[in-house]
Scaffold this motif. Sequence first.
Motif, mmCIF file in Angstrom:
data_model
loop_
_atom_site.group_PDB
_atom_site.id
_atom_site.type_symbol
_atom_site.label_atom_id
_atom_site.label_comp_id
_atom_site.label_asym_id
_atom_site.label_seq_id
_atom_site.Cartn_x
_atom_site.Cartn_y
_atom_site.Cartn_z
ATOM 1 N N ARG A 130 0.837 -1.212 0.000
ATOM 2 C CA ARG A 130 0.000 0.000 0.000
ATOM 3 C C ARG A 130 0.866 1.255 0.000
ATOM 4 O O ARG A 130 0.590 2.213 -0.707
ATOM 5 C CB ARG A 130 -0.944 -0.014 1.207
ATOM 6 C CG ARG A 130 -1.861 1.156 1.265
ATOM 7 C CD ARG A 130 -2.890 1.087 0.125
ATOM 8 N NE ARG A 130 -3.612 2.327 0.069
ATOM 9 C CZ ARG A 130 -3.751 3.067 -1.027
ATOM 10 N NH1 ARG A 130 -3.265 2.638 -2.169
ATOM 11 N NH2 ARG A 130 -4.408 4.187 -0.998
ATOM 12 N N ILE A 177 -6.199 -1.721 4.096
ATOM 13 C CA ILE A 177 -5.224 -2.379 3.224
ATOM 14 C C ILE A 177 -5.788 -3.739 2.830
ATOM 15 O O ILE A 177 -6.636 -4.293 3.521
ATOM 16 C CB ILE A 177 -3.840 -2.531 3.902
ATOM 17 C CG1 ILE A 177 -3.938 -3.356 5.192
ATOM 18 C CG2 ILE A 177 -3.214 -1.173 4.165
ATOM 19 C CD1 ILE A 177 -2.595 -3.665 5.835
ATOM 20 N N ILE A 186 -3.584 4.514 4.707
ATOM 21 C CA ILE A 186 -3.317 3.149 5.193
ATOM 22 C C ILE A 186 -4.370 2.660 6.190
ATOM 23 O O ILE A 186 -4.149 1.677 6.880
ATOM 24 C CB ILE A 186 -1.895 3.017 5.778
ATOM 25 C CG1 ILE A 186 -1.697 3.893 6.998
ATOM 26 C CG2 ILE A 186 -0.847 3.284 4.720
ATOM 27 C CD1 ILE A 186 -0.369 3.641 7.706
#
Length: 140
Positions: free
Chosen positions: A11, A89, A86
């Motif tokens: 990510r 994910i 984030i």
Amino acid sequence: MQDIKNALIKRLSLFLPELPVYDESVEQGMQQPCFFVLLMESSQVREVNRRYKRFHPFDVHYFPDRAAAAPREDCELMAERLYSEIEYIRGAEGGYRGTGMRHEIVDGVLHFFVQYNFHILREREPEIKMQTMTERSGIK
């Protein structure tokens, strides 16, 4: 555990492809700016029956460019972006949602803390079945 770490690294790599992402300590040759992903102390608690909850806290370090005019401001801007980037994910085994997100800047390095928790279900142990029984009957 490794699936979450790989998903987080992926990510971050997709989020800012021009920045390297390290997951082990690099003694020499670390390019800045960059990310460094550190899995902290994981834990597990038992819930009901065969159900367990695992906790995987991460510390995502962001090392700003050494030549930047305002490295603290760069860290603050990066922290704002990481809160949304984030939170969710996706790994090979499914999606994970980050919780307990917070950040701090120590010695010019951003430390962004996030925890990915999930439930696991242990396999049922095979039950011991009754073996054969011999019955004798008679009148006394």
